[in-house]
Motif scaffolding. Structure first.
Motif, mmCIF file in Angstrom:
data_model
loop_
_atom_site.group_PDB
_atom_site.id
_atom_site.type_symbol
_atom_site.label_atom_id
_atom_site.label_comp_id
_atom_site.label_asym_id
_atom_site.label_seq_id
_atom_site.Cartn_x
_atom_site.Cartn_y
_atom_site.Cartn_z
ATOM 1 N N LEU A 64 -0.587 -0.865 -6.357
ATOM 2 C CA LEU A 64 -0.826 0.340 -7.371
ATOM 3 C C LEU A 64 -1.649 -0.345 -8.678
ATOM 4 O O LEU A 64 -1.189 -1.336 -9.027
ATOM 5 C CB LEU A 64 0.397 0.934 -7.833
ATOM 6 N N VAL A 65 -2.223 0.422 -9.395
ATOM 7 C CA VAL A 65 -3.144 0.182 -10.549
ATOM 8 C C VAL A 65 -2.320 1.246 -11.479
ATOM 9 O O VAL A 65 -2.811 2.421 -11.157
ATOM 10 C CB VAL A 65 -4.505 0.135 -10.326
ATOM 11 N N LEU A 66 -1.722 0.704 -12.615
ATOM 12 C CA LEU A 66 -1.211 1.794 -13.534
ATOM 13 C C LEU A 66 -2.515 1.486 -14.862
ATOM 14 O O LEU A 66 -2.560 0.392 -15.134
ATOM 15 C CB LEU A 66 -0.024 1.445 -14.069
ATOM 16 N N LEU A 67 -3.320 2.405 -15.042
ATOM 17 C CA LEU A 67 -4.292 2.361 -15.944
ATOM 18 C C LEU A 67 -4.212 3.175 -17.353
ATOM 19 O O LEU A 67 -4.437 4.420 -17.198
ATOM 20 C CB LEU A 67 -5.687 2.799 -15.063
ATOM 21 N N ASP A 68 -4.278 2.585 -18.376
ATOM 22 C CA ASP A 68 -4.249 3.273 -19.650
ATOM 23 C C ASP A 68 -5.950 3.393 -19.711
ATOM 24 O O ASP A 68 -6.789 2.793 -19.203
ATOM 25 C CB ASP A 68 -3.863 2.295 -20.753
ATOM 26 N N LEU A 69 -6.157 4.573 -20.396
ATOM 27 C CA LEU A 69 -7.382 5.053 -20.755
ATOM 28 C C LEU A 69 -8.143 4.386 -21.999
ATOM 29 O O LEU A 69 -9.211 3.906 -22.070
ATOM 30 C CB LEU A 69 -7.701 6.656 -20.921
ATOM 31 N N THR A 98 -1.589 7.522 -19.860
ATOM 32 C CA THR A 98 -2.258 7.631 -21.062
ATOM 33 C C THR A 98 -1.543 8.541 -22.093
ATOM 34 O O THR A 98 -1.048 9.478 -21.614
ATOM 35 C CB THR A 98 -3.484 7.735 -21.121
ATOM 36 N N SER A 99 -1.980 8.519 -23.293
ATOM 37 C CA SER A 99 -1.403 9.217 -24.412
ATOM 38 C C SER A 99 -2.334 10.733 -24.420
ATOM 39 O O SER A 99 -2.051 11.625 -25.055
ATOM 40 C CB SER A 99 -1.503 8.586 -25.657
ATOM 41 N N SER A 100 -3.746 10.480 -23.891
ATOM 42 C CA SER A 100 -4.658 11.575 -24.072
ATOM 43 C C SER A 100 -4.042 12.796 -23.015
ATOM 44 O O SER A 100 -4.040 12.588 -21.890
ATOM 45 C CB SER A 100 -5.791 11.211 -23.569
ATOM 46 N N ALA A 101 -3.868 13.981 -23.708
ATOM 47 C CA ALA A 101 -3.643 15.231 -22.756
ATOM 48 C C ALA A 101 -5.220 16.008 -22.861
ATOM 49 O O ALA A 101 -5.008 17.087 -22.587
ATOM 50 C CB ALA A 101 -2.492 16.013 -23.504
ATOM 51 N N GLU A 102 -6.126 15.441 -23.356
ATOM 52 C CA GLU A 102 -7.396 16.129 -23.411
ATOM 53 C C GLU A 102 -7.709 16.622 -22.087
ATOM 54 O O GLU A 102 -7.789 15.925 -21.202
ATOM 55 C CB GLU A 102 -8.527 15.245 -24.095
ATOM 56 N N ASP A 103 -8.115 18.071 -21.872
ATOM 57 C CA ASP A 103 -8.658 18.593 -20.730
ATOM 58 C C ASP A 103 -9.772 17.726 -20.138
ATOM 59 O O ASP A 103 -9.988 17.635 -18.731
ATOM 60 C CB ASP A 103 -9.033 20.026 -20.946
ATOM 61 N N ARG A 104 -10.869 17.332 -21.048
ATOM 62 C CA ARG A 104 -11.991 16.368 -20.279
ATOM 63 C C ARG A 104 -11.459 15.280 -19.881
ATOM 64 O O ARG A 104 -12.353 14.838 -18.991
ATOM 65 C CB ARG A 104 -12.995 16.553 -21.492
ATOM 66 N N ASP A 105 -10.539 14.506 -20.467
ATOM 67 C CA ASP A 105 -10.121 13.111 -19.691
ATOM 68 C C ASP A 105 -9.560 13.433 -18.622
ATOM 69 O O ASP A 105 -9.893 12.830 -17.689
ATOM 70 C CB ASP A 105 -9.191 12.503 -20.919
ATOM 71 N N ILE A 106 -8.861 14.516 -18.487
ATOM 72 C CA ILE A 106 -8.017 14.769 -17.253
ATOM 73 C C ILE A 106 -9.049 15.353 -16.045
ATOM 74 O O ILE A 106 -8.899 14.562 -15.154
ATOM 75 C CB ILE A 106 -6.940 15.874 -17.314
ATOM 76 N N GLN A 107 -9.854 16.108 -16.468
ATOM 77 C CA GLN A 107 -11.018 16.429 -15.617
ATOM 78 C C GLN A 107 -11.822 15.316 -15.058
ATOM 79 O O GLN A 107 -12.180 14.904 -13.829
ATOM 80 C CB GLN A 107 -11.691 17.498 -16.061
ATOM 81 N N ASN A 111 -12.378 13.827 -11.302
ATOM 82 C CA ASN A 111 -13.872 13.785 -10.587
ATOM 83 C C ASN A 111 -13.982 12.362 -10.251
ATOM 84 O O ASN A 111 -14.687 12.404 -9.355
ATOM 85 C CB ASN A 111 -14.627 14.419 -11.623
ATOM 86 N N LEU A 112 -13.356 11.422 -10.939
ATOM 87 C CA LEU A 112 -13.623 9.983 -10.551
ATOM 88 C C LEU A 112 -12.724 9.742 -9.300
ATOM 89 O O LEU A 112 -12.968 8.405 -8.882
ATOM 90 C CB LEU A 112 -13.550 9.090 -11.712
ATOM 91 N N GLY A 113 -11.910 10.283 -8.784
ATOM 92 C CA GLY A 113 -10.915 10.232 -7.865
ATOM 93 C C GLY A 113 -9.614 9.434 -7.987
ATOM 94 O O GLY A 113 -9.059 8.758 -7.371
ATOM 95 N N VAL A 114 -9.153 9.722 -9.343
ATOM 96 C CA VAL A 114 -7.773 8.998 -9.574
ATOM 97 C C VAL A 114 -6.737 9.745 -8.892
ATOM 98 O O VAL A 114 -6.826 10.897 -8.440
ATOM 99 C CB VAL A 114 -7.421 9.358 -11.211
ATOM 100 N N ASN A 115 -5.547 9.024 -8.442
ATOM 101 C CA ASN A 115 -4.791 9.553 -7.588
ATOM 102 C C ASN A 115 -3.656 10.574 -8.358
ATOM 103 O O ASN A 115 -3.042 11.602 -7.658
ATOM 104 C CB ASN A 115 -4.013 8.490 -6.847
ATOM 105 N N SER A 116 -3.501 10.088 -9.660
ATOM 106 C CA SER A 116 -2.621 10.780 -10.455
ATOM 107 C C SER A 116 -3.018 10.780 -11.884
ATOM 108 O O SER A 116 -3.095 9.498 -12.458
ATOM 109 C CB SER A 116 -1.044 10.585 -10.191
ATOM 110 N N TYR A 117 -2.696 11.571 -12.698
ATOM 111 C CA TYR A 117 -2.974 11.543 -14.343
ATOM 112 C C TYR A 117 -1.460 12.047 -14.841
ATOM 113 O O TYR A 117 -1.071 13.060 -14.683
ATOM 114 C CB TYR A 117 -3.984 12.404 -14.692
ATOM 115 N N ILE A 118 -1.147 11.174 -15.914
ATOM 116 C CA ILE A 118 0.038 11.201 -16.496
ATOM 117 C C ILE A 118 0.191 11.179 -17.914
ATOM 118 O O ILE A 118 -0.606 9.910 -18.139
ATOM 119 C CB ILE A 118 1.288 10.422 -16.063
ATOM 120 N N VAL A 119 0.408 12.008 -18.767
ATOM 121 C CA VAL A 119 0.370 11.839 -20.121
ATOM 122 C C VAL A 119 1.806 11.096 -20.346
ATOM 123 O O VAL A 119 3.001 11.813 -20.098
ATOM 124 C CB VAL A 119 0.436 13.145 -20.910
ATOM 125 N N LYS A 120 1.762 10.184 -21.267
ATOM 126 C CA LYS A 120 3.007 9.426 -21.536
ATOM 127 C C LYS A 120 3.916 10.333 -22.373
ATOM 128 O O LYS A 120 3.441 10.598 -23.445
ATOM 129 C CB LYS A 120 2.492 8.048 -22.282
#
Length: 146
Positions: A64-69, A98-107, A111-120
């Motif tokens: 698993l990779v836990l990745l901040d933006l 990540t702390s970003s809840a921006e729609d464009r960051d999530i999308q 689009n790049l194939g992240v398995n999950s996106y979680i706002v801290k």
């Protein structure tokens, strides 16, 4: 591709968040067999995953990779893009925390194939709980690709 069953790569530059996530992931429900490697910037993460051939032979991929933006040198979005574009890492499980809840960051991440996106979460107890649940799901429940 050999994936290390018990290894997590945490890509985070904030020492407080590294401590929090490490605390949450060292929980009894996850077992004592999990180890966490830390990269504090995007370049360090890419070197860890895609670095010199000799290093890669002795170091299997993490499960698993836990990745901040928001990372120095190379941002998390670019790290994700390079992970997905490389044959060695294209199937690696990557969860953005990540702390970003921006729609464009999530999308962009999906689009790049992240398995999950979680706002801290901002709340300490919720943060620990979310990080622990992420660890339990991806390290104990989910079956990764072989």
């Amino acid at each position: 591709m050999f994936i290390g069953i018990s290894k997590i790569l945490l890509v985070e530059d904030d020492p407080r968040e590294i401590d929090l996530i490490s605390l949450a992931l060292n929980h009894e429900e996850l077992g004592s067999h999990i180890s966490i490697d830390i990269a504090t910037d995007g370049q360090e993460a890419l070197d860890y995953l895609l670095g010199a051939e000799a290093d890669l032979l002795s170091r299997p991929l993490p499960r698993l990779v836990l990745l901040d933006l928001n990372l120095p040198l190379i941002n998390g979005t670019e790290v994700l893009r390079r992970i997905r574009n490389h044959p060695r890492t294209q199937d690696l499980i990557v969860v953005v925390m990540t702390s970003s809840a921006e729609d464009r960051d999530i999308q962009t991440c999906y689009n790049l194939g992240v398995n999950s996106y979680i706002v801290k979460p901002i709340n300490f107890a919720q943060y620990l709980d979310v990080a622990r649940q992420v660890g339990i799901y991806w390290m104990r429940i989910n079956e990764p690709p072989i």
